[in-house]
Write a protein that holds these residues in place. Structure first.
Motif, mmCIF file in Angstrom:
data_model
loop_
_atom_site.group_PDB
_atom_site.id
_atom_site.type_symbol
_atom_site.label_atom_id
_atom_site.label_comp_id
_atom_site.label_asym_id
_atom_site.label_seq_id
_atom_site.Cartn_x
_atom_site.Cartn_y
_atom_site.Cartn_z
ATOM 1 N N ALA A 33 -42.609 139.446 50.895
ATOM 2 C CA ALA A 33 -42.808 139.488 52.343
ATOM 3 C C ALA A 33 -42.107 138.333 53.061
ATOM 4 O O ALA A 33 -41.466 138.539 54.094
ATOM 5 N N GLU A 34 -42.213 137.127 52.526
ATOM 6 C CA GLU A 34 -41.553 135.996 53.175
ATOM 7 C C GLU A 34 -40.046 136.165 53.194
ATOM 8 O O GLU A 34 -39.401 135.891 54.206
ATOM 9 N N ASP A 35 -39.482 136.630 52.087
ATOM 10 C CA ASP A 35 -38.040 136.874 52.049
ATOM 11 C C ASP A 35 -37.647 137.939 53.064
ATOM 12 O O ASP A 35 -36.604 137.840 53.710
ATOM 13 N N LEU A 36 -38.466 138.947 53.187
ATOM 14 C CA LEU A 36 -38.195 140.025 54.129
ATOM 15 C C LEU A 36 -38.196 139.512 55.566
ATOM 16 O O LEU A 36 -37.318 139.854 56.360
ATOM 17 N N VAL A 37 -39.145 138.660 55.896
ATOM 18 C CA VAL A 37 -39.186 138.071 57.246
ATOM 19 C C VAL A 37 -37.946 137.218 57.489
ATOM 20 O O VAL A 37 -37.314 137.299 58.551
#
Length: 182
Positions: A33-37
């Motif tokens: 999720a953090e990478d996606l953001v």
């Protein structure tokens, strides 16, 4: 002077990052999720989009999170299918006969580093000069000498061949018939 887009980006991250992260977590449901953001933020602001306020930028990033997650899922599925096709196909074992080279020499050559192997083969099998070998490999002549010496020494150890004597006898990679044939 800070550009307007930088101010909007800083304010978006400061104020709304937790909400963006929560959305990404719901969309990908894993630790990505953090990478996606981050990907969505980069995609949104890399083109220096002209946002007049943070809410407008947030909406754009939220859409980018969803579209990036779909792209990732498609890529992963495509990669899985490619791996499944590759694994399903049997790979034939090919035994290559190299004229003049015995299998133990071929095996010993495989044990060398790629540069050592290239230098030894070009120098001793292809009979190129140091300068020609250096040119073909894009190396300095000193590097060719070093890789060739190290590779030859490793071959001598692996093949249990004594190093050259004072009489100048050297390790021969070709069979006597092949070496004397012209």
């Amino acid at each position: 002077m800070t550009a307007r887009w930088q101010t909007v980006l800083e304010q978006l991250v400061d104020e709304r990052y937790p909400r963006l992260l929560a959305r990404a977590t719901l969309v990908v449901a894993d630790a990505d999720a953090e990478d996606l953001v981050q990907d969505a933020l980069v995609a949104t602001f890399a083109s220096r989009a002209r946002f007049t306020h943070v809410a407008q930028a947030e909406q754009y990033v939220r859409r980018a999170i969803v579209s990036r997650s779909i792209d990732r899922a498609r890529t992963a599925a495509s990669e899985r299918r490619a791996v499944e096709r590759t694994v399903a196909e049997p790979v034939p074992v090919v035994e290559i006969e190299l004229p003049g080279l015995q299998q133990d020499v071929v095996a010993a050559l495989r044990a060398l580093t790629p540069r050592q192997r290239a230098c030894v083969v070009l120098r001793h099998v292809e009979d190129l000069s140091i300068a020609e070998t250096a040119e073909q490999l894009g190396l300095s002549q000193g590097a060719v000498k070093r890789y060739t010496a190290d590779g030859t020494a490793a071959l001598q150890r692996r093949l249990d061949v004594a190093p050259p004597d004072d009489d100048g006898e050297r390790l021969a990679l070709l069979s006597p018939e092949e070496a004397h044939r012209d």
